[in-house]
Enzyme design. Structure first.
Site, PDB file in Angstrom:
ATOM      1  N   LYS A  53      38.654  66.503  14.167  1.00 21.94           N
ATOM      2  CA  LYS A  53      37.476  65.970  14.852  1.00 21.94           C
ATOM      3  C   LYS A  53      37.767  64.589  15.420  1.00 21.94           C
ATOM      4  O   LYS A  53      37.505  64.305  16.588  1.00 21.94           O
ATOM      5  CB  LYS A  53      36.275  65.897  13.906  1.00 21.94           C
ATOM      6  CG  LYS A  53      34.992  65.527  14.640  1.00 21.94           C
ATOM      7  CD  LYS A  53      34.041  64.687  13.820  1.00 21.94           C
ATOM      8  CE  LYS A  53      34.376  63.226  13.935  1.00 21.94           C
ATOM      9  NZ  LYS A  53      33.394  62.351  13.289  1.00 21.94           N
TER      10      LYS A  53
ATOM     11  N   ASP B 152      31.500  67.771  14.901  1.00 19.48           N
ATOM     12  CA  ASP B 152      31.009  66.999  13.757  1.00 19.48           C
ATOM     13  C   ASP B 152      29.869  67.788  13.119  1.00 19.48           C
ATOM     14  O   ASP B 152      29.629  68.943  13.465  1.00 19.48           O
ATOM     15  CB  ASP B 152      30.554  65.606  14.210  1.00 19.48           C
ATOM     16  CG  ASP B 152      29.315  65.663  15.103  1.00 19.48           C
ATOM     17  OD1 ASP B 152      28.910  66.785  15.504  1.00 19.48           O
ATOM     18  OD2 ASP B 152      28.744  64.599  15.386  1.00 19.48           O
TER      19      ASP B 152
END
Length: 199
Positions: free
Chosen positions: A111, A129
């Site tokens: 991420k 996320d």
């Protein structure tokens, strides 16, 4: 995507940063913390440590003083010093522009790497996320239950022309409209397309 674009043509990260290194550090610090709390902590930190060299000179102990208002600050301080050291030793102090090299850095997962690749290097990546993981399947934009499954699903489905801004649009949608509790469906620009509404 067209509706999100019309509503917010140029979405930006809500994390404060001045260069690739400060964005990388801010994203590492933002794990399980709000962007607001990270920005408060980094406001004075980045004034004195906005490069890997300056961050190393600051040292782990001094760094913890700046970031102790953020959750998991001890571990994060260790990672930030570790990634600063590795950037200097392996990458001439420059934040790399590939997933393969970014994930070698302490505290950097897919991420975080995807955020840096998208925001700094303008690559068509999809940082997943908690907001994207929750919202994308809920509205019917992606399938999957893990960040990687949702990432791959979004990469397949979102047309190339929207990829640069798509993760910002979905994230902001999850943060302010399609919230975990009490979603604001009456304010939603895609409520007539939403899978949750079964339309």
């Amino acid at each position: 995507m067209e509706r999100f674009k019309k509503q917010n043509p140029s979405p930006k990260s809500e994390l404060d940063y001045s260069n690739a290194f400060t964005l990388l550090v801010a994203v590492v610090l933002s794990a399980q913390a709000t962007d607001k709390s990270v920005n408060l902590a980094t406001k004075s930190l980045f004034k004195i440590a906005d490069t890997p060299q300056k961050m190393l000179e600051l040292g782990e102990e001094n760094l913890t003083e700046y970031i102790k208002s953020i959750g998991l600050y001890r571990n994060k301080a260790k990672n930030v010093i570790g990634l600063s050291k590795m950037l200097l030793e392996n990458f001439n102090g420059i934040v790399p522009d590939s997933m393969e090299n970014l994930v070698k850095l302490p505290g950097v997962g897919r991420k975080t790497a995807n955020v840096v690749l998208n925001v700094i290097f303008n690559k068509p990546t999809m940082p997943v996320d908690t907001h994207l993981l929750r919202v994308s399947p809920k509205i019917g934009l992606a399938e999957g239950t893990t960040p990687e499954q949702v990432e791959q699903s979004l990469l397949k489905r979102i047309p190339a022309e929207y990829m640069q801004n798509a993760h910002h649009w979905i994230l902001l949608h999850g943060r302010y409209i399609c919230t975990a509790k009490n979603s604001k469906c009456d304010e939603c620009v895609i409520n007539d397309l939403c899978k949750k509404n079964e339309i």
